[in-house]
Design a protein around this motif. Structure first.
Motif, mmCIF file in Angstrom:
data_model
loop_
_atom_site.group_PDB
_atom_site.id
_atom_site.type_symbol
_atom_site.label_atom_id
_atom_site.label_comp_id
_atom_site.label_asym_id
_atom_site.label_seq_id
_atom_site.Cartn_x
_atom_site.Cartn_y
_atom_site.Cartn_z
ATOM 1 N N GLY A 171 0.792 -1.228 0.000
ATOM 2 C CA GLY A 171 0.000 0.000 0.000
ATOM 3 C C GLY A 171 0.820 1.272 0.000
ATOM 4 N N LYS A 172 2.084 1.179 -0.381
ATOM 5 C CA LYS A 172 2.944 2.365 -0.393
ATOM 6 C C LYS A 172 2.448 3.424 -1.376
ATOM 7 N N THR A 173 2.069 3.002 -2.573
ATOM 8 C CA THR A 173 1.571 3.965 -3.563
ATOM 9 C C THR A 173 0.226 4.538 -3.130
ATOM 10 N N THR A 174 -0.607 3.744 -2.497
ATOM 11 C CA THR A 174 -1.877 4.241 -1.952
ATOM 12 C C THR A 174 -1.600 5.306 -0.900
ATOM 13 N N ALA A 183 0.338 7.825 -9.456
ATOM 14 C CA ALA A 183 0.600 6.451 -9.881
ATOM 15 C C ALA A 183 1.983 6.062 -9.387
ATOM 16 N N SER A 184 2.229 4.778 -9.329
ATOM 17 C CA SER A 184 3.545 4.321 -8.918
ATOM 18 C C SER A 184 4.579 4.743 -9.950
ATOM 19 N N PRO A 185 5.664 5.372 -9.520
ATOM 20 C CA PRO A 185 6.703 5.796 -10.448
ATOM 21 C C PRO A 185 7.752 4.714 -10.696
ATOM 22 N N THR A 186 7.364 3.437 -10.586
ATOM 23 C CA THR A 186 8.324 2.346 -10.720
ATOM 24 C C THR A 186 9.136 2.448 -12.003
ATOM 25 N N PHE A 187 8.494 2.769 -13.103
ATOM 26 C CA PHE A 187 9.220 2.845 -14.362
ATOM 27 C C PHE A 187 9.724 4.252 -14.655
ATOM 28 N N ALA A 188 9.022 5.271 -14.160
ATOM 29 C CA ALA A 188 9.446 6.651 -14.369
ATOM 30 C C ALA A 188 10.470 7.078 -13.315
ATOM 31 N N LEU A 189 10.533 6.379 -12.217
ATOM 32 C CA LEU A 189 11.377 6.633 -11.050
ATOM 33 C C LEU A 189 10.921 7.821 -10.216
ATOM 34 N N ILE A 212 4.165 22.430 -7.749
ATOM 35 C CA ILE A 212 4.441 21.064 -7.300
ATOM 36 C C ILE A 212 4.236 20.991 -5.787
ATOM 37 N N VAL A 213 3.385 20.038 -5.357
ATOM 38 C CA VAL A 213 3.099 19.882 -3.924
ATOM 39 C C VAL A 213 3.747 18.640 -3.333
ATOM 40 N N LEU A 214 4.135 17.673 -4.201
ATOM 41 C CA LEU A 214 4.764 16.442 -3.721
ATOM 42 C C LEU A 214 5.581 15.819 -4.840
ATOM 43 N N ARG A 215 6.732 15.291 -4.467
ATOM 44 C CA ARG A 215 7.540 14.495 -5.388
ATOM 45 C C ARG A 215 7.544 13.070 -4.851
ATOM 46 N N HIS A 216 7.404 12.098 -5.753
ATOM 47 C CA HIS A 216 7.227 10.690 -5.394
ATOM 48 C C HIS A 216 8.283 9.877 -6.129
ATOM 49 N N LEU A 217 9.207 9.330 -5.382
ATOM 50 C CA LEU A 217 10.355 8.621 -5.927
ATOM 51 C C LEU A 217 10.248 7.140 -5.588
ATOM 52 N N ASP A 218 10.475 6.275 -6.574
ATOM 53 C CA ASP A 218 10.434 4.828 -6.367
ATOM 54 C C ASP A 218 11.792 4.253 -6.739
ATOM 55 N N CYS A 257 8.258 11.801 -1.092
ATOM 56 C CA CYS A 257 8.062 10.488 -0.487
ATOM 57 C C CYS A 257 8.838 9.488 -1.336
ATOM 58 N N ILE A 258 9.477 8.561 -0.665
ATOM 59 C CA ILE A 258 10.380 7.625 -1.328
ATOM 60 C C ILE A 258 9.952 6.199 -1.001
ATOM 61 N N GLU A 259 9.598 5.467 -2.057
ATOM 62 C CA GLU A 259 9.308 4.043 -1.912
ATOM 63 C C GLU A 259 10.598 3.262 -2.093
ATOM 64 N N TRP A 260 10.744 2.198 -1.342
ATOM 65 C CA TRP A 260 11.906 1.307 -1.386
ATOM 66 C C TRP A 260 13.216 2.015 -1.036
ATOM 67 N N PRO A 261 13.244 2.804 0.052
ATOM 68 C CA PRO A 261 14.511 3.409 0.454
ATOM 69 C C PRO A 261 15.458 2.336 0.983
#
Length: 152
Positions: free
Chosen positions: A41-44, A61-67, A78-84, A110-114
């Motif tokens: 539920g990280k992207t949620t 959306a999950s930035p898995t491919f866009a990073l 810009i209110v949030l940056r989302h890094l995967d 916010c950073i997924e998979w740090p």
């Protein structure tokens, strides 16, 4: 580090609501680490942060491919940056290719998979651990403030 706040979310809407409450306390310099298993539920949670900061939910959306994804509010700011980081090697060299930390300055990130390397470049101010619970869509969400008690 402060004592973590723990909550149970019983679906995506509750996960987003917990994140929206956290978003109300974020500053442009905050770095939120989102940790948990694949599908936890990280992207949620990131969507809830974006909503709480004024972005549109459909843009998240999950930035898995866009990073790296950026989410803007109604004004276009810009209110949030989302890094995967899931697909990146855990090296400072790979992270430097993203232009960090300069490329994420000016808005919460916010950073997924740090993992280890990112900690030397963008240390967390908040860590969010999302754990799946046996028997359904329930998640245990633990929010820990690393630098300040403002997230308790």
């Amino acid at each position: 580090m402060t004592e973590p706040a723990r909550e149970i979310a019983r679906g995506e809407a509750e996960t987003e609501a917990i994140a929206q409450r956290l978003a109300g306390r974020l500053d442009p310099t905050d770095v939120v680490y989102l940790e948990g298993e694949l599908g936890a539920g990280k992207t949620t949670f990131a969507r809830g942060l974006a909503l709480g900061l004024g972005a549109r939910a459909r843009d998240v959306a999950s930035p898995t491919f866009a990073l790296l994804n950026e989410y803007a509010g109604e004004s276009g700011v810009i209110v949030l940056r989302h890094l995967d980081l899931y697909r990146l090697e855990d090296t400072e060299r790979d992270l430097a290719a993203l232009g960090l930390p300069e490329s994420v300055a000016g808005a919460p990130v916010c950073i997924e998979w740090p993992r280890t390397a990112i900690r030397g470049i963008l240390a967390p101010t908040v860590e969010v651990q999302i754990e799946t619970r046996a028997g359904g869509a329930a998640r245990r969400i633990r929010v820990t403030s690393v630098l300040s008690p403002k997230f308790r």
